[in-house]
Motif scaffolding. Structure first.
Motif, PDB file in Angstrom:
ATOM      1  N   ALA A 123     -16.340  47.477   7.588  1.00  0.00           N
ATOM      2  CA  ALA A 123     -16.603  46.948   8.935  1.00  0.00           C
ATOM      3  C   ALA A 123     -18.065  46.523   9.054  1.00  0.00           C
ATOM      4  O   ALA A 123     -18.385  45.560   9.755  1.00  0.00           O
ATOM      5  N   GLY A 124     -18.942  47.230   8.358  1.00  0.00           N
ATOM      6  CA  GLY A 124     -20.365  46.868   8.365  1.00  0.00           C
ATOM      7  C   GLY A 124     -20.632  45.538   7.676  1.00  0.00           C
ATOM      8  O   GLY A 124     -21.436  44.730   8.155  1.00  0.00           O
ATOM      9  N   LYS A 127     -19.697  43.096  10.106  1.00  0.00           N
ATOM     10  CA  LYS A 127     -20.696  42.985  11.183  1.00  0.00           C
ATOM     11  C   LYS A 127     -21.824  42.041  10.753  1.00  0.00           C
ATOM     12  O   LYS A 127     -22.278  41.191  11.527  1.00  0.00           O
ATOM     13  N   ALA A 128     -22.272  42.192   9.500  1.00  0.00           N
ATOM     14  CA  ALA A 128     -23.338  41.318   9.004  1.00  0.00           C
ATOM     15  C   ALA A 128     -22.856  39.865   8.931  1.00  0.00           C
ATOM     16  O   ALA A 128     -23.594  38.934   9.278  1.00  0.00           O
ATOM     17  N   GLN A 130     -20.640  38.570  10.827  1.00  0.00           N
ATOM     18  CA  GLN A 130     -20.582  38.116  12.230  1.00  0.00           C
ATOM     19  C   GLN A 130     -21.969  37.698  12.719  1.00  0.00           C
ATOM     20  O   GLN A 130     -22.117  36.668  13.383  1.00  0.00           O
ATOM     21  N   LEU A 131     -22.991  38.481  12.383  1.00  0.00           N
ATOM     22  CA  LEU A 131     -24.354  38.145  12.820  1.00  0.00           C
ATOM     23  C   LEU A 131     -24.827  36.842  12.169  1.00  0.00           C
ATOM     24  O   LEU A 131     -25.522  36.045  12.791  1.00  0.00           O
ATOM     25  N   GLU A 154     -11.672  55.817  13.668  1.00  0.00           N
ATOM     26  CA  GLU A 154     -12.931  55.346  14.271  1.00  0.00           C
ATOM     27  C   GLU A 154     -13.186  53.882  13.921  1.00  0.00           C
ATOM     28  O   GLU A 154     -13.591  53.079  14.772  1.00  0.00           O
ATOM     29  N   THR A 155     -12.943  53.545  12.653  1.00  0.00           N
ATOM     30  CA  THR A 155     -13.235  52.179  12.212  1.00  0.00           C
ATOM     31  C   THR A 155     -12.224  51.179  12.772  1.00  0.00           C
ATOM     32  O   THR A 155     -12.601  50.069  13.170  1.00  0.00           O
ATOM     33  N   MET A 158     -13.324  50.388  16.290  1.00  0.00           N
ATOM     34  CA  MET A 158     -14.514  49.529  16.419  1.00  0.00           C
ATOM     35  C   MET A 158     -14.260  48.129  15.853  1.00  0.00           C
ATOM     36  O   MET A 158     -14.717  47.136  16.424  1.00  0.00           O
ATOM     37  N   LEU A 161     -12.285  46.396  18.531  1.00  0.00           N
ATOM     38  CA  LEU A 161     -13.100  46.240  19.751  1.00  0.00           C
ATOM     39  C   LEU A 161     -14.126  45.117  19.593  1.00  0.00           C
ATOM     40  O   LEU A 161     -14.358  44.346  20.522  1.00  0.00           O
ATOM     41  N   TRP A 162     -14.719  45.025  18.416  1.00  0.00           N
ATOM     42  CA  TRP A 162     -15.816  44.073  18.194  1.00  0.00           C
ATOM     43  C   TRP A 162     -15.377  42.826  17.418  1.00  0.00           C
ATOM     44  O   TRP A 162     -16.225  42.049  16.975  1.00  0.00           O
ATOM     45  N   LEU A 164     -14.200  42.271  14.364  1.00  0.00           N
ATOM     46  CA  LEU A 164     -14.822  42.168  13.043  1.00  0.00           C
ATOM     47  C   LEU A 164     -13.823  41.618  12.026  1.00  0.00           C
ATOM     48  O   LEU A 164     -12.672  42.066  11.974  1.00  0.00           O
TER      49      LEU A 164
ATOM     50  N   LEU B  23     -31.326  39.182  12.079  1.00  0.00           N
ATOM     51  CA  LEU B  23     -30.438  40.140  11.414  1.00  0.00           C
ATOM     52  C   LEU B  23     -30.809  41.589  11.745  1.00  0.00           C
ATOM     53  O   LEU B  23     -30.156  42.519  11.284  1.00  0.00           O
ATOM     54  N   SER B  59     -18.492  57.957  17.911  1.00  0.00           N
ATOM     55  CA  SER B  59     -17.914  58.030  16.563  1.00  0.00           C
ATOM     56  C   SER B  59     -19.067  57.978  15.561  1.00  0.00           C
ATOM     57  O   SER B  59     -19.242  57.001  14.843  1.00  0.00           O
ATOM     58  N   SER B  62     -18.680  56.927  11.712  1.00  0.00           N
ATOM     59  CA  SER B  62     -18.257  55.560  11.401  1.00  0.00           C
ATOM     60  C   SER B  62     -19.234  54.504  11.888  1.00  0.00           C
ATOM     61  O   SER B  62     -19.410  53.486  11.236  1.00  0.00           O
ATOM     62  N   GLY B  65     -21.752  54.434   9.331  1.00  0.00           N
ATOM     63  CA  GLY B  65     -21.248  53.719   8.159  1.00  0.00           C
ATOM     64  C   GLY B  65     -21.241  52.213   8.360  1.00  0.00           C
ATOM     65  O   GLY B  65     -21.496  51.452   7.419  1.00  0.00           O
ATOM     66  N   ILE B  66     -20.971  51.759   9.572  1.00  0.00           N
ATOM     67  CA  ILE B  66     -21.012  50.319   9.852  1.00  0.00           C
ATOM     68  C   ILE B  66     -22.446  49.808   9.688  1.00  0.00           C
ATOM     69  O   ILE B  66     -22.685  48.752   9.094  1.00  0.00           O
ATOM     70  N   GLY B  69     -23.117  49.685   5.914  1.00  0.00           N
ATOM     71  CA  GLY B  69     -22.459  48.527   5.305  1.00  0.00           C
ATOM     72  C   GLY B  69     -23.203  47.239   5.621  1.00  0.00           C
ATOM     73  O   GLY B  69     -23.439  46.400   4.749  1.00  0.00           O
ATOM     74  N   ALA B  70     -23.604  47.091   6.865  1.00  0.00           N
ATOM     75  CA  ALA B  70     -24.336  45.874   7.257  1.00  0.00           C
ATOM     76  C   ALA B  70     -25.652  45.775   6.488  1.00  0.00           C
ATOM     77  O   ALA B  70     -26.044  44.693   6.037  1.00  0.00           O
ATOM     78  N   VAL B  73     -25.522  44.404   2.882  1.00  0.00           N
ATOM     79  CA  VAL B  73     -25.361  42.963   2.653  1.00  0.00           C
ATOM     80  C   VAL B  73     -26.418  42.152   3.408  1.00  0.00           C
ATOM     81  O   VAL B  73     -26.222  40.981   3.684  1.00  0.00           O
ATOM     82  N   ALA B  75     -28.295  42.814   6.456  1.00  0.00           N
ATOM     83  CA  ALA B  75     -28.716  42.987   7.846  1.00  0.00           C
ATOM     84  C   ALA B  75     -29.704  44.155   7.930  1.00  0.00           C
ATOM     85  O   ALA B  75     -29.926  44.871   6.949  1.00  0.00           O
TER      86      ALA B  75
END
Lengths: 328, 326
Positions: A123-124, A127-128, A130-131, A154-155, A158, A161-162, A164, B23, B59, B62, B65-66, B69-70, B73, B75
């Motif tokens: 998901a991260g 997110k990047a 998406q940015l 949890e993931t 999110m 919700l977002w 992703l 970013l 949360s 998580s 963790g998001i 992860g960002a 790569v 961010a």
């Protein structure tokens, strides 16, 4: 898909199978240490899904049964085998091992040992993306066992919700290590578990690569086009143990034999032969060429590669030459 | 030079970094619409929007963790955990992923991840809102751990952390957000490594960090005025990696050492600093080093008991007087 591509796909699955079998031998010969989790039986999942994505550009992450996802993402098999042999030429310079393969050059982001840990990482990445506003997607392959971790719920919440762009692939092989899914999980249909999070989902056969690709194509289009998560459950089976130290006591011989009849390589090979695309002789020639390549190029490279230097043991704790703005 | 509060320094660092680099983004519980529990992100939601100032669900593991992860790569996330106590829930992503990814990948993947943690013991918040977890973070290879004691460093450490290519944990203090201090008007960066001499002295080195720097400074002032003891106060500031040379340099000058930590012993900043002194400059010592620390108890609710559990300037004074025989 034309005959050339069909034969290429069969070759990729067969290569994956022979690669993993050779890893098992190397493990018994103690050239590979630690934990080793192999993929035979599940080849159509990683290869079929990524065939319909953009390996090398889309970000891929998975758990510890990660060799074939790395290969299909574009990792050099020599760098993979060298990593398993703990060599400096390995994809993680011998610091990672089987469970921690990495190749950021082709956007293969690992290789993780903690079950469920990659959900938020995937998901991260999204997110990047998406940015940045780019059109890659993030693809997370995990087993059914991971879905009982908090990170799953949890993931999913999110990611939905977002909005992703993550494609969650559940490789449901019916066992979380050695515990059958119905003994650990109330809802055994994993794709139903994301419905409360508003994520579109489907379930399909994970042994027939044509079925996998048909579903993956739709799933990838959904994520890339709508910029929303999608969850695809592939019904599959490990033909080997969970790792190299598996008693096998939790599965019956009959069950294993039944699934062996649904070996993804067997299914696809029969289909191509029946369609007149492939002959038995051609298949065997391919098989021999693969085994020759694995032995004489890949294993040889790994065997002859140097070990990491002991004086480098503390390298890579922090980024070397990393930014230190206070020194300006 | 403007006088600002600790939270304003943190806010200014966020704002400057977010304006500079699209970013850079912030996430955490109540940091957006509500402006942050300690106001440290107030106004950013209106300025940068919901994509970059993200109110998360509760949360911790998580959303950490998001962020990780960002960061992997490219961010630059700034993740706020509302209270350091909740970071226990995020330890898997922090320890297993953020801290180890660069090493495990043979240096091929970077994780420029920032975690901000309101920490310490505030006022009667009870055992589950009063943890001091610096000893935990200090023990994890691959992390950088820093603790601002002043508004200047609250600003400067966050600036450096966002630019740093390694994962950085910043432990702030819940009782210091309204602390006032000078912050230069021009942009600057506080080093993520190295100690800072807050008050030079010649008789004894008092090593402190975060809120305990203020106890040490208060103690040093009284020791000078009332007992003729000239204490040197050192802000450790970077708990990982720790500045071994900086610690040894001060001890070589004063020949005596006291470590003041809000965290409980056993295990922690005090034991680590004393081990470093033993390894680096044992024969320069004129007295055995002493640590002043919290009691080894879960922090009680009762104001009276809470005060008894946490050290203060008087404890430092008593130890220094005994050490110097005055």
């Amino acid at each position: 898909m034309d005959a050339t591509d069909q034969k290429r796909l069969l070759r990729e699955m067969l290569f994956a199978r022979r690669f993993e079998e050779r890893c098992a031998e190397a493990y018994h010969e103690r050239q590979i240490g630690g934990f080793l989790h192999l993929y035979p039986g599940e080849e159509a999942c990683a290869i079929g899904v990524l065939e319909k994505a953009r390996p090398g550009s889309d970000y891929v992450v998975t758990g510890y049964r990660d060799h074939i996802h790395a290969l299909k993402s574009g990792m050099n098999p020599k760098a993979l085998m060298a990593e398993l042999f703990g060599k400096e030429t390995g994809c993680s310079k011998g610091r990672g091992g089987s469970m921690h393969l990495f190749d950021p050059d082709v956007h293969f982001m690992g290789g993780y040992a903690l079950v469920g840990g990659p959900f938020p990482l995937a998901a991260g990445f999204a997110k990047a993306i998406q940015l940045r506003g780019s059109d890659e997607i993030s693809i997370c392959f995990l087993g059914d066992g991971a879905n009982n971790q908090g990170t799953f719920h949890e993931t999913m919440n999110m990611a939905s919700l977002w909005n992703l762009p993550v494609l969650f692939i559940c490789e449901n092989n019916l066992y979380g290590i050695g515990t059958a899914i119905e003994r650990s999980t109330v809802e055994i249909n994993q794709y139903k578990r994301v419905a409360p999070y508003g994520i579109e989902a489907a379930q399909c056969d994970g042994q027939d690569i044509d079925v996998v690709m048909a579903h993956a194509e739709k799933a990838v289009q959904h994520v890339r086009g709508k910029r929303k998560p999608y969850f695809l459950e592939l019904m599959t089976y490990r033909l080997r143990g969970h790792s190299m130290s598996d008693s096998g006591a939790y599965r019956s011989k009959e069950e294993v034999e039944e699934w062996a009849q649904r070996d993804p390589i067997g299914i696809y090979k029969r289909r191509l032969i029946e369609a007149g695309v492939l002959s038995e002789d051609e298949f065997h020639a391919t098989d021999e060429a693969i085994q020759d390549e694995i032995e004489n190029e890949i294993v040889r490279f790994a065997t002859e590669s140097p070990e990491p230097r002991v004086e480098d043991v503390a390298r890579y704790v922090y980024v070397e030459g990393g930014k230190q703005p206070w020194l300006k | 030079m403007a006088e600002m509060m600790y939270w304003q320094g943190i806010l200014r660092a966020h704002d400057e970094e977010m304006a500079r680099d699209p970013l850079v983004f912030a996430m955490g519980e109540d940091i957006g619409v509500a402006g942050g529990t300690y106001k440290a992100t107030s106004g950013l939601f209106a300025k940068y929007g919901e994509q970059r100032v993200i109110d998360t669900p509760i949360s911790e593991n998580s959303y950490t963790g998001i962020g990780v992860g960002a960061a992997m790569v490219g961010a630059r996330p700034i993740v706020e955990i509302m209270s350091v106590n909740f970071a226990w829930l995020a330890m898997d992503q922090l320890m297993n992923n953020a801290a180890k990814i660069h090493y495990m990948s043979g240096g091929r993947i970077r994780c420029p991840f920032v975690m901000r943690l309101p920490g310490g013991t505030a006022h009667q918040l009870g055992a589950q809102h009063s943890a001091r977890m610096e000893k935990v973070f200090m023990g994890i290879s691959g992390l950088r751990v820093v603790t601002p004691a002043t508004p200047r460093d609250a600003y400067g450490l966050l600036k450096s952390a966002v630019r740093c290519d390694d994962p950085v944990v910043i432990i702030e203090h819940e009782a210091m957000y309204n602390l006032k201090g000078e912050i230069p008007d021009t942009e600057f960066f506080t080093p993520l490594e190295g100690v800072e001499v807050m008050r030079p002295g010649k008789d004894v080195s008092i090593f402190a960090y975060n809120i305990s720097v203020h106890w040490a400074l208060e103690a040093a002032q009284k020791l000078a005025q009332e007992y003729g003891i000239d204490a040197e106060v050192i802000d450790l500031r970077a708990l990982k990696p720790m500045d071994r040379a900086g610690i040894a340099a001060s001890v070589r000058k004063t020949h005596r050492a006291i470590v003041v930590e809000e965290d409980e012993a056993p295990v922690g900043v005090g034991s680590e600093v004393i081990a470093i002194i033993n390894e680096e400059c044992f024969f320069d010592l004129d007295a055995a080093p002493v640590r002043v620390h919290a009691l080894d108890v879960p922090i009680p609710y009762s104001h009276r008991l809470e005060k008894a559990a946490i050290p203060n300037a008087d404890d430092v004074i008593a130890v220094a007087r005994k050490m110097l025989g005055r």
